[in-house]
Structure formats: structure tokens, C-alpha cells
Design a protein around this motif. Sequence first.
Motif, PDB file in Angstrom:
ATOM      1  N   GLY A   9       0.929  -1.204  -0.015  1.00 53.07           N
ATOM      2  CA  GLY A   9       0.091  -0.094   0.038  1.00 53.07           C
ATOM      3  C   GLY A   9       0.966   1.296   0.003  1.00 53.07           C
ATOM      4  N   LEU A  56     -11.670   4.250   2.756  1.00 51.65           N
ATOM      5  CA  LEU A  56     -10.770   4.113   1.382  1.00 51.65           C
ATOM      6  C   LEU A  56     -10.623   5.456   0.802  1.00 51.65           C
ATOM      7  CD1 LEU A  56     -12.159   1.058  -0.305  1.00 51.65           C
ATOM      8  CD2 LEU A  56      -9.895   1.267   0.261  1.00 51.65           C
ATOM      9  N   MET A 231      -4.810  -1.811  -1.579  1.00 49.00           N
ATOM     10  CA  MET A 231      -5.612  -2.082  -0.392  1.00 49.00           C
ATOM     11  C   MET A 231      -6.347  -3.196  -0.081  1.00 49.00           C
ATOM     12  SD  MET A 231      -5.408   1.154   0.928  1.00 49.00           S
ATOM     13  CE  MET A 231      -3.684   0.921   0.664  1.00 49.00           C
TER      14      MET A 231
END
Length: 262
Positions: A9, A56, A231
Amino acid sequence: MPPAAAGAGAATPGVANALRPAFAPTGKLRAAINLGNPILAGKDASGAPRGVSVDLAREFASRLGLELELLVVDTAGKSVDAVAAGNADIGFFAIDPKRGAQIAFTPPYVLIEGFYLVKDDSPIRRNEEVDAPGMRVVVGAGSAYDLYLTRELKQAEILRSPSSPTVVDTFIETHAEVAAGVKQQLEADARRLSGLRLLDQRFMVIRQAMGVPKSRGAEAAAYLAQFVEDMKADGFVAAALARHGIDGAVVAPAEAPGAALP
């Protein structure tokens, strides 16, 4: 805001800096958040938006080094319209070919099941019995179920409620034969109202993705797609589902870079 995991990430500062103007022409990252899908977003005790899509959005803004502005709407259709028109920079949608005309989708980050609901005394027992003359199916206007069933149902009539959370109430008020929607929403409504049951088989799997206006360019779309893959890979999406107590949605499997989407 949950911390970003290291490894998959981790952002690439140079790329992120170069793409800021594409993602945030106003100087802020504007994210459309649809409260009509309780699996993805809702409100906390203070009334502020919360959920997987909010997490997110915050993480993506952090990766880009941008201030986040949430555009909160109550239906999927409004979210699609906001991003397609450029009034929001990113959004969270079920992947659908019609929506793909103006929005570049990422690979899905979660998979959600769509089910039918009927009254206890309904003779309908199987999904195949829904598409028949005289059957009226209630869906949320502009939802993934609306788009899908509009294409797939040949004989049943579709009735549209203002939003996905109002589907079952509209179903009751109109004395329709079937309601269609997110499994978890329908289950909650069946607990709230007596005399209702779900059919025992899903009629579709919804691939929930992020999206950006196609007008922002291929590089922006590719960067957002990689963000979603990151993610999923580093456990961020799974942790968000667990943190918000979401039961029934699953993290979508990894997809190859450049996988074709509508």
C-alpha cells in the motif's frame, strides 16, 4: 483514520504528485459517498459518514497528500451522476457497463450478493419464477439491481423506489410481488417487518469498485486501480469490513493489472 499498511500500500510520491491535478482540479479530493448501500457507508452516532468507502477515500486522499471533501448522497444514481459530471473526483460504485460510458472503474474491492425478498405466503420459491407475467419487482432507482434487472427481466415489471433503503417499504406499500436488493438490507428489513422471507439463492454478485471520470485520463485511472489492488493485498479492505461490523460482503480477489472493465 486507519493507518496505511507498509509494503503493497505504500505510495510513490513522484507519481502521486504528478497526478494531483488530474484527481483534484479544485485543490481538494472530492469523494462521492453513497449512504444508500449500508454495506459500504452509513452514519456514526454524531451523524458523520463512516464505512468502508469513507476509509478508502481518506486513505486515497492521504496517499495523494490532498485534503478530502466528502459529497454525501443517498442513492447510487446520484453518486454516479456526480462523478460522471465531474462534480466529484472519485466515487464508489457497482461495476456496470452503462455506468462505464463515462467512469473508469477499478477492479472490485468487495463482492456483495443481490437477493430477492417476498412475502411468507408468496408462491414464489425460486429465482426463475420471478420473471413472469404479472410479477412486479421493486428496486432502488439507479441501483446496480435496477440496471441489471432492467436488462435481464423480460416479462416481470420493474417498480422503482426512491432509494435502495426504501425498497421494502415501497414493496409493502405497492403490494408488489418481489423486492430486490442487497442481501443484508433485505435481511434487516425482514427482521423489522414480519411476514417476509428471502429466496435461498442470489440472483447476482455485485462487484463494488472505485471510479474516476474517464476525462481525467488513463494514468489517473491506472493509479486508482493500483490503489485498490494495494488496499486488498495489504489487508486494508478486510480490516475495514471487520472494523465496521460488515457481515456478508467479502474482499474481492486480486485481478491482473490492466484487466478489462466496462
